[in-house]
Design a protein around this motif. Sequence first.
Motif, PDB file in Angstrom:
ATOM      1  N   ARG A   1      12.974  -1.117  -8.832  1.00 58.96           N
ATOM      2  CA  ARG A   1      13.275  -2.258  -9.719  1.00 58.96           C
ATOM      3  C   ARG A   1      13.464  -1.781 -11.152  1.00 58.96           C
ATOM      4  O   ARG A   1      14.352  -2.242 -11.851  1.00 58.96           O
ATOM      5  CB  ARG A   1      12.174  -3.303  -9.642  1.00 58.96           C
TER       6      ARG A   1
ATOM      7  N   ASN B   1       4.583  -0.125  -2.702  1.00 62.05           N
ATOM      8  CA  ASN B   1       4.591  -0.891  -3.949  1.00 62.05           C
ATOM      9  C   ASN B   1       5.100  -0.042  -5.107  1.00 62.05           C
ATOM     10  O   ASN B   1       5.890  -0.508  -5.933  1.00 62.05           O
ATOM     11  CB  ASN B   1       3.198  -1.439  -4.274  1.00 62.05           C
ATOM     12  N   ALA B   2       4.652   1.204  -5.164  1.00 63.40           N
ATOM     13  CA  ALA B   2       5.118   2.103  -6.224  1.00 63.40           C
ATOM     14  C   ALA B   2       6.619   2.346  -6.092  1.00 63.40           C
ATOM     15  O   ALA B   2       7.346   2.351  -7.096  1.00 63.40           O
ATOM     16  CB  ALA B   2       4.349   3.425  -6.175  1.00 63.40           C
TER      17      ALA B   2
ATOM     18  N   ASP C   1      -3.573   0.676   3.564  1.00 58.00           N
ATOM     19  CA  ASP C   1      -3.718   0.555   2.111  1.00 58.00           C
ATOM     20  C   ASP C   1      -2.913   1.638   1.399  1.00 58.00           C
ATOM     21  O   ASP C   1      -2.226   1.361   0.402  1.00 58.00           O
ATOM     22  CB  ASP C   1      -5.186   0.660   1.691  1.00 58.00           C
TER      23      ASP C   1
ATOM     24  N   ILE D   1       0.762   0.779   1.684  1.00 56.61           N
ATOM     25  CA  ILE D   1       1.100  -0.343   0.797  1.00 56.61           C
ATOM     26  C   ILE D   1       1.212   0.134  -0.641  1.00 56.61           C
ATOM     27  O   ILE D   1       2.156  -0.238  -1.352  1.00 56.61           O
ATOM     28  CB  ILE D   1       0.060  -1.476   0.947  1.00 56.61           C
ATOM     29  N   ARG D   2       0.264   0.968  -1.074  1.00 59.71           N
ATOM     30  CA  ARG D   2       0.329   1.490  -2.450  1.00 59.71           C
ATOM     31  C   ARG D   2       1.608   2.296  -2.663  1.00 59.71           C
ATOM     32  O   ARG D   2       2.293   2.158  -3.687  1.00 59.71           O
ATOM     33  CB  ARG D   2      -0.900   2.342  -2.765  1.00 59.71           C
TER      34      ARG D   2
ATOM     35  N   ARG E   1       8.840   0.321  -4.658  1.00 58.76           N
ATOM     36  CA  ARG E   1       9.509  -0.934  -5.030  1.00 58.76           C
ATOM     37  C   ARG E   1       9.580  -1.075  -6.553  1.00 58.76           C
ATOM     38  O   ARG E   1      10.639  -1.363  -7.112  1.00 58.76           O
ATOM     39  CB  ARG E   1       8.750  -2.122  -4.437  1.00 58.76           C
ATOM     40  N   ASP E   2       8.456  -0.842  -7.224  1.00 66.61           N
ATOM     41  CA  ASP E   2       8.423  -0.974  -8.675  1.00 66.61           C
ATOM     42  C   ASP E   2       9.349   0.039  -9.337  1.00 66.61           C
ATOM     43  O   ASP E   2      10.040  -0.291 -10.311  1.00 66.61           O
ATOM     44  CB  ASP E   2       6.998  -0.804  -9.197  1.00 66.61           C
TER      45      ASP E   2
ATOM     46  N   ALA F   1       0.933   7.175  -8.373  1.00 67.95           N
ATOM     47  CA  ALA F   1       1.977   6.144  -8.480  1.00 67.95           C
ATOM     48  C   ALA F   1       3.233   6.782  -9.015  1.00 67.95           C
ATOM     49  O   ALA F   1       3.192   7.722  -9.824  1.00 67.95           O
ATOM     50  CB  ALA F   1       1.510   5.027  -9.393  1.00 67.95           C
TER      51      ALA F   1
END
Length: 147
Positions: free
Chosen positions: A104, A97-98, A90, A93-94, A100-101, A144
């Motif tokens: 982007r 994801n942070a 977890d 993944i967090r 990746r965001d 994040a």
Amino acid sequence: MDGIDIAEVAQRSGVPASTLRFYEEKRLIASIGRRGLRRLFDATVLERLALIAVGRAAGFSLDEIARMFAPDGRPRIDRKMLVAKAEELDRTIRRLNAMRDGLRHAAACPAPSHMECPTFRRILRAAASGAIGRRERARRPSRALVR
């Protein structure tokens, strides 16, 4: 002696024979004999190899996986260890994801250069502090990278 020879185990499991021999050296699996020069395995080795594959995919080390089997070869999986690994996943993944965001956002950021983009600067600070690229061991989630 009945059994599945190493070539068939490799073919049916998708695990190369060299890896099967390595797993046997690490005592993750055990052959039951030989037919000529070929090792023979009980059919239950296929299920054991599936459990090893799941453990590896989840990020467990071979030593951790070895501890998931009782001396008689039956699975003996510590539920607390599974929960701890799930929590580690977890956190990973967090963090991903942070990242990746943030990437982007930086790719679409209207700032004249990436170095002027506040989000990209946060990514750089996180990398400089060592927060990116290492496995997190802390119990609390990391901040994040983007808002």
